[in-house]
Design a protein around this motif. Structure first.
Motif, PDB file in Angstrom:
ATOM      1  N   GLN A   1       5.653  -3.756   6.289  1.00  0.00           N
ATOM      2  CA  GLN A   1       5.216  -2.430   5.853  1.00  0.00           C
ATOM      3  C   GLN A   1       4.782  -1.584   7.056  1.00  0.00           C
ATOM      4  OE1 GLN A   1       2.882  -2.346   2.047  1.00  0.00           O
ATOM      5  NE2 GLN A   1       2.670  -4.538   2.452  1.00  0.00           N
ATOM      6  N   ASP A   2       5.447  -0.447   7.238  1.00  0.00           N
ATOM      7  CA  ASP A   2       5.126   0.389   8.390  1.00  0.00           C
ATOM      8  C   ASP A   2       3.706   0.946   8.328  1.00  0.00           C
ATOM      9  OD1 ASP A   2       5.506   2.269   6.375  1.00  0.00           O
ATOM     10  OD2 ASP A   2       7.102   3.354   7.384  1.00  0.00           O
ATOM     11  N   ALA A   3       3.203   1.199   7.112  1.00  0.00           N
ATOM     12  CA  ALA A   3       1.871   1.779   6.982  1.00  0.00           C
ATOM     13  C   ALA A   3       0.788   0.850   7.522  1.00  0.00           C
ATOM     14  CB  ALA A   3       1.577   2.126   5.518  1.00  0.00           C
ATOM     15  N   VAL A   4       0.856  -0.435   7.148  1.00  0.00           N
ATOM     16  CA  VAL A   4      -0.169  -1.367   7.622  1.00  0.00           C
ATOM     17  C   VAL A   4       0.057  -1.731   9.087  1.00  0.00           C
ATOM     18  CG1 VAL A   4      -0.742  -2.287   5.359  1.00  0.00           C
ATOM     19  CG2 VAL A   4       1.060  -3.377   6.677  1.00  0.00           C
ATOM     20  N   LEU A   5       1.317  -1.847   9.512  1.00  0.00           N
ATOM     21  CA  LEU A   5       1.567  -2.173  10.914  1.00  0.00           C
ATOM     22  C   LEU A   5       1.066  -1.058  11.824  1.00  0.00           C
ATOM     23  CD1 LEU A   5       3.007  -4.596  12.417  1.00  0.00           C
ATOM     24  CD2 LEU A   5       4.745  -2.895  12.981  1.00  0.00           C
ATOM     25  N   ALA A   6       1.196   0.192  11.380  1.00  0.00           N
ATOM     26  CA  ALA A   6       0.694   1.312  12.177  1.00  0.00           C
ATOM     27  C   ALA A   6      -0.820   1.214  12.353  1.00  0.00           C
ATOM     28  CB  ALA A   6       1.075   2.636  11.519  1.00  0.00           C
ATOM     29  N   MET A   7      -1.517   0.745  11.328  1.00  0.00           N
ATOM     30  CA  MET A   7      -2.959   0.559  11.455  1.00  0.00           C
ATOM     31  C   MET A   7      -3.289  -0.532  12.471  1.00  0.00           C
ATOM     32  SD  MET A   7      -4.153   0.835   7.466  1.00  0.00           S
ATOM     33  CE  MET A   7      -3.398   2.047   6.388  1.00  0.00           C
ATOM     34  N   ALA A   8      -2.471  -1.571  12.495  1.00  0.00           N
ATOM     35  CA  ALA A   8      -2.661  -2.631  13.478  1.00  0.00           C
ATOM     36  C   ALA A   8      -2.409  -2.110  14.892  1.00  0.00           C
ATOM     37  CB  ALA A   8      -1.730  -3.800  13.167  1.00  0.00           C
ATOM     38  N   VAL A   9      -1.378  -1.306  15.040  1.00  0.00           N
ATOM     39  CA  VAL A   9      -1.090  -0.723  16.350  1.00  0.00           C
ATOM     40  C   VAL A   9      -2.241   0.185  16.798  1.00  0.00           C
ATOM     41  CG1 VAL A   9       0.453   0.820  17.618  1.00  0.00           C
ATOM     42  CG2 VAL A   9       1.408  -0.928  16.112  1.00  0.00           C
ATOM     43  N   GLN A  10      -2.826   0.916  15.876  1.00  0.00           N
ATOM     44  CA  GLN A  10      -3.989   1.733  16.216  1.00  0.00           C
ATOM     45  C   GLN A  10      -5.098   0.883  16.822  1.00  0.00           C
ATOM     46  OE1 GLN A  10      -4.801   3.674  12.400  1.00  0.00           O
ATOM     47  NE2 GLN A  10      -4.224   5.646  13.289  1.00  0.00           N
ATOM     48  N   LYS A  11      -5.330  -0.291  16.249  1.00  0.00           N
ATOM     49  CA  LYS A  11      -6.360  -1.196  16.770  1.00  0.00           C
ATOM     50  C   LYS A  11      -6.002  -1.670  18.177  1.00  0.00           C
ATOM     51  CE  LYS A  11      -8.021  -3.088  12.324  1.00  0.00           C
ATOM     52  NZ  LYS A  11      -7.171  -2.387  11.363  1.00  0.00           N
TER      53      LYS A  11
ATOM     54  N   ILE B   1       0.841  -1.181   0.000  1.00  0.00           N
ATOM     55  CA  ILE B   1       0.000   0.000   0.000  1.00  0.00           C
ATOM     56  C   ILE B   1       0.883   1.240   0.000  1.00  0.00           C
ATOM     57  CG2 ILE B   1      -1.802  -1.216   1.248  1.00  0.00           C
ATOM     58  CD1 ILE B   1      -1.060   0.483   3.676  1.00  0.00           C
ATOM     59  N   ARG B   2       0.267   2.356  -0.323  1.00  0.00           N
ATOM     60  CA  ARG B   2       1.003   3.612  -0.418  1.00  0.00           C
ATOM     61  C   ARG B   2       1.624   3.995   0.922  1.00  0.00           C
ATOM     62  NH1 ARG B   2      -2.387   8.233  -3.180  1.00  0.00           N
ATOM     63  NH2 ARG B   2      -2.294   6.610  -4.782  1.00  0.00           N
ATOM     64  N   LYS B   3       2.828   4.524   0.882  1.00  0.00           N
ATOM     65  CA  LYS B   3       3.510   4.972   2.090  1.00  0.00           C
ATOM     66  C   LYS B   3       2.691   6.054   2.775  1.00  0.00           C
ATOM     67  CE  LYS B   3       7.306   4.244   3.288  1.00  0.00           C
ATOM     68  NZ  LYS B   3       7.845   3.291   4.299  1.00  0.00           N
ATOM     69  N   LYS B   4       2.705   6.019   4.096  1.00  0.00           N
ATOM     70  CA  LYS B   4       2.003   7.026   4.886  1.00  0.00           C
ATOM     71  C   LYS B   4       3.009   7.711   5.800  1.00  0.00           C
ATOM     72  CE  LYS B   4      -2.341   4.400   4.811  1.00  0.00           C
ATOM     73  NZ  LYS B   4      -3.043   5.291   3.868  1.00  0.00           N
TER      74      LYS B   4
ATOM     75  N   ILE C   1       3.042 -18.212  23.189  1.00  0.00           N
ATOM     76  CA  ILE C   1       3.105 -17.119  22.214  1.00  0.00           C
ATOM     77  C   ILE C   1       2.752 -17.647  20.831  1.00  0.00           C
ATOM     78  CG2 ILE C   1       4.622 -15.458  21.062  1.00  0.00           C
ATOM     79  CD1 ILE C   1       6.221 -15.250  23.660  1.00  0.00           C
ATOM     80  N   HIS C   2       1.759 -17.050  20.214  1.00  0.00           N
ATOM     81  CA  HIS C   2       1.364 -17.374  18.846  1.00  0.00           C
ATOM     82  C   HIS C   2       1.764 -16.211  17.941  1.00  0.00           C
ATOM     83  CE1 HIS C   2      -1.980 -20.524  19.919  1.00  0.00           C
ATOM     84  NE2 HIS C   2      -0.863 -20.699  20.596  1.00  0.00           N
ATOM     85  N   VAL C   3       2.293 -16.524  16.768  1.00  0.00           N
ATOM     86  CA  VAL C   3       2.844 -15.509  15.873  1.00  0.00           C
ATOM     87  C   VAL C   3       2.181 -15.589  14.500  1.00  0.00           C
ATOM     88  CG1 VAL C   3       4.929 -14.727  14.664  1.00  0.00           C
ATOM     89  CG2 VAL C   3       5.067 -15.455  17.059  1.00  0.00           C
ATOM     90  N   GLU C   4       1.773 -14.427  13.983  1.00  0.00           N
ATOM     91  CA  GLU C   4       1.274 -14.332  12.610  1.00  0.00           C
ATOM     92  C   GLU C   4       2.319 -13.631  11.757  1.00  0.00           C
ATOM     93  OE1 GLU C   4      -2.495 -12.642   9.962  1.00  0.00           O
ATOM     94  OE2 GLU C   4      -2.008 -11.685  11.873  1.00  0.00           O
ATOM     95  N   ILE C   5       2.730 -14.274  10.679  1.00  0.00           N
ATOM     96  CA  ILE C   5       3.674 -13.667   9.746  1.00  0.00           C
ATOM     97  C   ILE C   5       2.887 -13.038   8.600  1.00  0.00           C
ATOM     98  CG2 ILE C   5       5.578 -14.097   8.155  1.00  0.00           C
ATOM     99  CD1 ILE C   5       6.420 -16.408   9.943  1.00  0.00           C
ATOM    100  N   GLY C   6       3.010 -11.734   8.460  1.00  0.00           N
ATOM    101  CA  GLY C   6       2.240 -10.989   7.471  1.00  0.00           C
ATOM    102  C   GLY C   6       0.901 -10.580   8.049  1.00  0.00           C
ATOM    103  N   SER C   7       0.937  -9.794   9.105  1.00  0.00           N
ATOM    104  CA  SER C   7      -0.284  -9.460   9.852  1.00  0.00           C
ATOM    105  C   SER C   7      -1.097  -8.334   9.230  1.00  0.00           C
ATOM    106  CB  SER C   7       0.061  -9.106  11.298  1.00  0.00           C
ATOM    107  OG  SER C   7       1.017  -8.068  11.347  1.00  0.00           O
ATOM    108  N   GLY C   8      -0.521  -7.627   8.265  1.00  0.00           N
ATOM    109  CA  GLY C   8      -1.280  -6.578   7.586  1.00  0.00           C
ATOM    110  C   GLY C   8      -1.831  -5.535   8.548  1.00  0.00           C
TER     111      GLY C   8
END
Length: 215
Positions: A71-81, A3-6, A41-48
């Motif tokens: 990708q920092d853009a999608v990980l930041a959205m996950a952190v928001q959640k 996705i586009r950089k944010k 600990i359970h790990v998801e690779i490619g968490s979007g």
């Protein structure tokens, strides 16, 4: 999917070190210190954008979860959640999840999830598929013996390749589901969807497998 950089993404991750980890190599062998409870600990690779890993953390408070994305853009959205839900049992890591043995030790991870990974359909890109032998060997280095790998995709070619790859690697299949959303209602109810899955499940079957390492 890229996705586009944010511009706001990296500063946001840096502002939330309680959830966002930018230096995973520093926690190798010490991931338990990132959580308030002692739990598998359970790990998801490619968490979007984090819908699956956040959903799992909410559904299973008795477990700890780590989501990894490059990708920092999608990980930041996950952190928001995670921030909005104030979850104590989830961490989100900005890194390439391919070589997990670089930042986890043997037995530090109890289960791995691969959800809708890039299919890399061209034959010359086979080694880039996250279910190829190179990656399976990396996963085996961080999981305890007989641990589970759970894999979902809507790409039939990738699913068929993965069945062969895991079988040739000596893994034992627990479940193989050729149409997840039209299977046993109990299985459907237990399933936690990703964003991609939610969007595309009506356009064709979702394939799922669960397999264990070792006999």
């Amino acid at each position: 999917m890229r996705i586009r950089k944010k511009k706001w993404a990296m500063p946001y991750l840096e502002d939330h070190p309680e959830y966002a980890i930018l230096n995973p190599d520093q926690y190798r062998g010490k991931w338990a210190t990132r959580f308030s409870q002692s739990a598998p600990i359970h790990v998801e690779i490619g968490s979007g954008k984090g819908q699956f890993i956040i959903g799992m953390a909410q559904k299973h408070p008795e477990l700890n979860f780590i989501g990894i994305d490059l990708q920092d853009a999608v990980l930041a959205m996950a952190v928001q959640k995670a921030v909005a839900a104030q979850l104590p049992n989830v961490q989100l890591v900005l890194t390439d999840g391919g070589d997990v043995d670089d930042f986890f030790t043997k037995g530090e991870v109890d289960k791995l999830y691969l959800n809708f990974s890039d299919p890399w359909p061209k034959k010359r890109h086979t080694k880039r598929r996250l279910t190829s032998p190179r990656f399976l060997a990396s996963y085996q280095q961080v999981l305890p013996d007989h641990a589970e790998l759970e894999f979902k995709t809507d790409n039939r070619g990738l699913f068929e390749y993965s069945l062969v790859s895991l079988n040739n690697f000596g893994m034992q299949f627990e479940t193989v589901n050729l149409d997840l959303h039209h299977s046993d209602p109990a299985i459907v109810q237990e399933n936690v969807e990703t964003e991609y899955e939610q969007k595309f499940k009506e356009k064709g079957p979702i394939y799922k497998l669960v397999a264990r390492f070792g006999a």
